[in-house]
Design an enzyme around this catalytic site. Sequence first.
Site, PDB file in Angstrom:
ATOM      1  N   TRP A 202       0.870  -1.183   0.000  1.00 35.30           N
ATOM      2  CA  TRP A 202       0.000   0.000   0.000  1.00 35.30           C
ATOM      3  C   TRP A 202       0.903   1.228   0.000  1.00 35.30           C
ATOM      4  O   TRP A 202       1.865   1.295   0.763  1.00 35.30           O
ATOM      5  CB  TRP A 202      -0.915   0.050   1.235  1.00 35.30           C
ATOM      6  CG  TRP A 202      -1.639   1.366   1.262  1.00 35.30           C
ATOM      7  CD1 TRP A 202      -2.693   1.722   0.492  1.00 35.30           C
ATOM      8  CD2 TRP A 202      -1.282   2.527   2.028  1.00 35.30           C
ATOM      9  NE1 TRP A 202      -3.038   3.041   0.741  1.00 35.30           N
ATOM     10  CE2 TRP A 202      -2.194   3.555   1.675  1.00 35.30           C
ATOM     11  CE3 TRP A 202      -0.290   2.823   2.967  1.00 35.30           C
ATOM     12  CZ2 TRP A 202      -2.144   4.846   2.228  1.00 35.30           C
ATOM     13  CZ3 TRP A 202      -0.239   4.097   3.527  1.00 35.30           C
ATOM     14  CH2 TRP A 202      -1.166   5.086   3.162  1.00 35.30           C
ATOM     15  N   GLU A 243      -3.038  -2.959  -2.534  1.00 37.83           N
ATOM     16  CA  GLU A 243      -4.189  -2.374  -1.828  1.00 37.83           C
ATOM     17  C   GLU A 243      -4.570  -1.002  -2.382  1.00 37.83           C
ATOM     18  O   GLU A 243      -3.751  -0.087  -2.435  1.00 37.83           O
ATOM     19  CB  GLU A 243      -3.861  -2.244  -0.337  1.00 37.83           C
ATOM     20  CG  GLU A 243      -4.980  -1.608   0.481  1.00 37.83           C
ATOM     21  CD  GLU A 243      -4.652  -1.498   1.974  1.00 37.83           C
ATOM     22  OE1 GLU A 243      -3.514  -1.835   2.374  1.00 37.83           O
ATOM     23  OE2 GLU A 243      -5.539  -1.061   2.722  1.00 37.83           O
ATOM     24  N   LYS A 245      -7.102   2.558  -2.616  1.00 36.13           N
ATOM     25  CA  LYS A 245      -7.721   3.519  -1.692  1.00 36.13           C
ATOM     26  C   LYS A 245      -8.373   4.614  -2.515  1.00 36.13           C
ATOM     27  O   LYS A 245      -7.860   4.993  -3.570  1.00 36.13           O
ATOM     28  CB  LYS A 245      -6.633   4.100  -0.785  1.00 36.13           C
ATOM     29  CG  LYS A 245      -7.151   4.908   0.391  1.00 36.13           C
ATOM     30  CD  LYS A 245      -6.033   5.167   1.399  1.00 36.13           C
ATOM     31  CE  LYS A 245      -6.563   5.887   2.631  1.00 36.13           C
ATOM     32  NZ  LYS A 245      -5.568   6.024   3.691  1.00 36.13           N
ATOM     33  N   ASP A 276      -9.709  -2.924   1.373  1.00 34.73           N
ATOM     34  CA  ASP A 276      -9.834  -2.411   2.739  1.00 34.73           C
ATOM     35  C   ASP A 276     -11.231  -1.829   2.875  1.00 34.73           C
ATOM     36  O   ASP A 276     -11.651  -0.986   2.071  1.00 34.73           O
ATOM     37  CB  ASP A 276      -8.749  -1.343   2.975  1.00 34.73           C
ATOM     38  CG  ASP A 276      -8.737  -0.800   4.395  1.00 34.73           C
ATOM     39  OD1 ASP A 276      -9.817  -0.435   4.909  1.00 34.73           O
ATOM     40  OD2 ASP A 276      -7.645  -0.716   4.991  1.00 34.73           O
ATOM     41  N   HIS A 279     -11.793   1.943   2.489  1.00 34.74           N
ATOM     42  CA  HIS A 279     -11.151   2.657   1.383  1.00 34.74           C
ATOM     43  C   HIS A 279     -12.064   2.967   0.203  1.00 34.74           C
ATOM     44  O   HIS A 279     -11.589   3.096  -0.922  1.00 34.74           O
ATOM     45  CB  HIS A 279      -9.941   1.864   0.885  1.00 34.74           C
ATOM     46  CG  HIS A 279      -8.765   1.960   1.800  1.00 34.74           C
ATOM     47  ND1 HIS A 279      -7.510   1.524   1.457  1.00 34.74           N
ATOM     48  CD2 HIS A 279      -8.649   2.471   3.051  1.00 34.74           C
ATOM     49  CE1 HIS A 279      -6.678   1.740   2.461  1.00 34.74           C
ATOM     50  NE2 HIS A 279      -7.361   2.310   3.435  1.00 34.74           N
ATOM     51  N   HIS A 303      -8.722  -6.165   4.257  1.00 33.14           N
ATOM     52  CA  HIS A 303      -8.362  -5.380   5.430  1.00 33.14           C
ATOM     53  C   HIS A 303      -9.684  -5.004   6.055  1.00 33.14           C
ATOM     54  O   HIS A 303     -10.344  -4.062   5.630  1.00 33.14           O
ATOM     55  CB  HIS A 303      -7.580  -4.119   5.041  1.00 33.14           C
ATOM     56  CG  HIS A 303      -6.108  -4.343   5.017  1.00 33.14           C
ATOM     57  ND1 HIS A 303      -5.194  -3.326   4.883  1.00 33.14           N
ATOM     58  CD2 HIS A 303      -5.385  -5.490   5.142  1.00 33.14           C
ATOM     59  CE1 HIS A 303      -3.975  -3.839   4.920  1.00 33.14           C
ATOM     60  NE2 HIS A 303      -4.060  -5.140   5.054  1.00 33.14           N
ATOM     61  N   ASP A 313     -10.368   3.807   9.707  1.00 29.44           N
ATOM     62  CA  ASP A 313      -9.711   2.801  10.545  1.00 29.44           C
ATOM     63  C   ASP A 313     -10.252   2.692  11.967  1.00 29.44           C
ATOM     64  O   ASP A 313      -9.481   2.564  12.912  1.00 29.44           O
ATOM     65  CB  ASP A 313      -8.204   3.087  10.603  1.00 29.44           C
ATOM     66  CG  ASP A 313      -7.588   3.037   9.216  1.00 29.44           C
ATOM     67  OD1 ASP A 313      -7.510   1.947   8.652  1.00 29.44           O
ATOM     68  OD2 ASP A 313      -7.212   4.097   8.688  1.00 29.44           O
ATOM     69  N   ASP A 343      -7.422  -4.149   9.939  1.00 33.42           N
ATOM     70  CA  ASP A 343      -6.659  -2.904   9.790  1.00 33.42           C
ATOM     71  C   ASP A 343      -7.413  -1.757  10.441  1.00 33.42           C
ATOM     72  O   ASP A 343      -8.297  -1.162   9.839  1.00 33.42           O
ATOM     73  CB  ASP A 343      -6.413  -2.610   8.298  1.00 33.42           C
ATOM     74  CG  ASP A 343      -5.518  -1.383   8.116  1.00 33.42           C
ATOM     75  OD1 ASP A 343      -4.959  -0.918   9.124  1.00 33.42           O
ATOM     76  OD2 ASP A 343      -5.384  -0.910   6.978  1.00 33.42           O
TER      77      ASP A 343
HETATM   78  C1  RNT Z   1      -3.759   2.786   4.690  1.00 32.40           C
HETATM   79  C2  RNT Z   1      -3.912   1.329   4.414  1.00 32.40           C
HETATM   80  C3  RNT Z   1      -2.824   0.465   4.946  1.00 32.40           C
HETATM   81  C4  RNT Z   1      -2.364   0.863   6.326  1.00 32.40           C
HETATM   82  C5  RNT Z   1      -1.368  -0.071   6.947  1.00 32.40           C
HETATM   83  C6  RNT Z   1      -0.711   0.510   8.152  1.00 32.40           C
HETATM   84  O1  RNT Z   1      -4.861   3.507   4.351  1.00 32.40           O
HETATM   85  O2  RNT Z   1      -5.142   0.883   4.873  1.00 32.40           O
HETATM   86  O3  RNT Z   1      -3.209  -0.854   4.900  1.00 32.40           O
HETATM   87  O4  RNT Z   1      -3.438   1.008   7.204  1.00 32.40           O
HETATM   88  O5  RNT Z   1      -0.474  -0.460   6.007  1.00 32.40           O
HETATM   89 ZN    ZN Z   2      -5.547  -1.212   4.840  1.00 29.56          ZN
END
Ligand code: RNT
Ligand code: ZN
Length: 453
Positions: A202, A243, A245, A276, A279, A303, A313, A343
Site C-alpha cells: 500500500w 491495496e 484507496k 480495505d 477505502h 483489510h 480505521d 486494519d
Molecule cells: C492505509 C492502508 C494500509 C495501512 C497499513 C498501516 O490507508 O489501509 O493498509 O493502514 O499499512
Molecule cells: Zn488497509
Amino acid sequence: MVLFPASPVLIPDMSTTHTSLETAFRLANEQYSSAGVDVHGALKTLATIPISLHCWQGDDVGGFENSGNAIGGGLAVTGRFPGKARTADELRADIQFALTLIPGNHRLNLHASYAETAGRRVERNELVPAHFQTWIDWAREQELGLDFNPTYFAHEKAADGWTLAHLDRGIRQFWIEHGIACRRIAAAMGKAQKSPCVNNVWIPDGMKDIPIDRKGPRETLAESLDSIFAESLPATQILDAVECKLFGLGSESYVVGSHEFYLGYAISRQKVLCLDAGHFHPTESIADKISSVLAWVPRLLLHVSRGVRWDSDHVVILTDELQSIAQELVRGNFLDRVHVGLDFFDASINRIAAWVIGTRCMLKALLMALLEPISMLRQFERDGDYTARLSMLEEIKTLPFGAVWDWYCLTSGVPTGPAWIDQVKQYERTVQSRRNASGAAIPARSAAAAGSA
Ligand code: RNT
Ligand code: ZN
C-alpha cells in the site's frame, strides 16, 4: 494526571457455569439442526479460519525505527490512552496476551518498520530477513503465521506523500528497492513457517487538490510495481497483494493507486487484490465486490476495518457491513481464496482491547454466516420465493447464536462473554501501567495511585 481512567463500575459478573453453557448450547444446537444447520460442522470450519492481526494496533503504527519521522502518508492515529507497547518485546507480550482472549489459531501481520536492528539505523532498502529473525522465531513458538507489508510512510523520502510514483527517479528507485527487499523478507517468513506469507503493498501517493495529470503517476506506479514483482518467488512462500484507496487525509482529490487501477493491475498480473473496508465511498460496502473481483483475480486479501466519516480505521464491531462481508465469504465458498486481515488503529481505548474486540467480532460474524440455513435459503431463491427468503433471513437473526459462540469460546479455552474485559483491566494494572511515554518504568505506587484517581 489520570494515567488510567478508573473504571467507575465493575464489569458485571455474567459468568455462567459450564453446565448452563452446555445446556444453552444443546438447546441452540437443536434449534439450528431443525433448520438444517450443522452446528458442529460450522464450529469446525470456523476453527480453520485464521485472522491476521495487524501488529500496528499495539503501538499506534509507530514501529521501531525511532527516526523521529511523522507517520505521514495520510494516516492519523488519535487518542492518548496510556500503556502502549514501546519495544518489540512489549508488543510481542501484548499480542500474546490478546491471543489468549481470542478463540482459534491466527496470524500476525507485520510492517517493515517493525524490524529489529539492534539500535542501528538500517535503510529500508537494505532490510533483510535477519532483521525479522526474532519475530520469526517467536511466531514459530507461538504457532502464529506471519504476513508482511513494506512501509511506504513515516520516512523522510516519503515526507512529500510520494513514493513509487515519485517524479524523482532516485526516490522512486529507493522505494522500488524497499519493495524488492520486503518481498524477500516475506518469502523467508513463508519458507520458515511453511505457509505463504501475504505481502501487501500500500502506498500513500496522491494529491490534496485537483491534479492536471492523473495519467502520468499511474503509468509510473505500474512500472515501479512491475520492477518490484520482476523477481520470481515461489507461491508456497509469498503471495503478493496490492491495496487500493479512494482518498486519504491530504489526498482527497486523487490517489494514484485507486480501485480501478489496482483491480486492472491485479487481473493483468494475477496478483492478490486487497480490499480495505474503509477505502471506498463512505456508503459503499466491499461485501458486494468479493464475488465480482474473485471472478477475475486468484485471491483476495481483506483489510477488515470500519470507516466513520473521514476515518477509515475505526475498531471493527459487529455491524451489518461486517456481517455481509462474512456472509459473502461463506455463501460464495470463498474461504480458501480469501485472506482475512484486520486494519484499524485506535489510541483512545486500551490497545489490546481494540484487537480483542475487532477479532472477536470478525469471528462472530463468520460464525453467524456459517450458521445460516444456507440450503433452505438457496432453495427459496431458486424457487423464486423471495417472500420466504426475506422472512427467513429476518427470523434467523434471533436464533440463539450467543450460546454457540459462548460454547466455541469455552471449548477453545478463552473467556466467554465479557469476562475478558476484566483480564484486560488486570493486564493494564500489572503490565501496561508500568510503561510511560518516555520509556521509563513508572514506579508501581504512583501508577496504582493514578489508576484509582
Ligand atoms: C492505509 C492502508 C494500509 C495501512 C497499513 C498501516 O490507508 O489501509 O493498509 O493502514 O499499512
Ligand atoms: Zn488497509
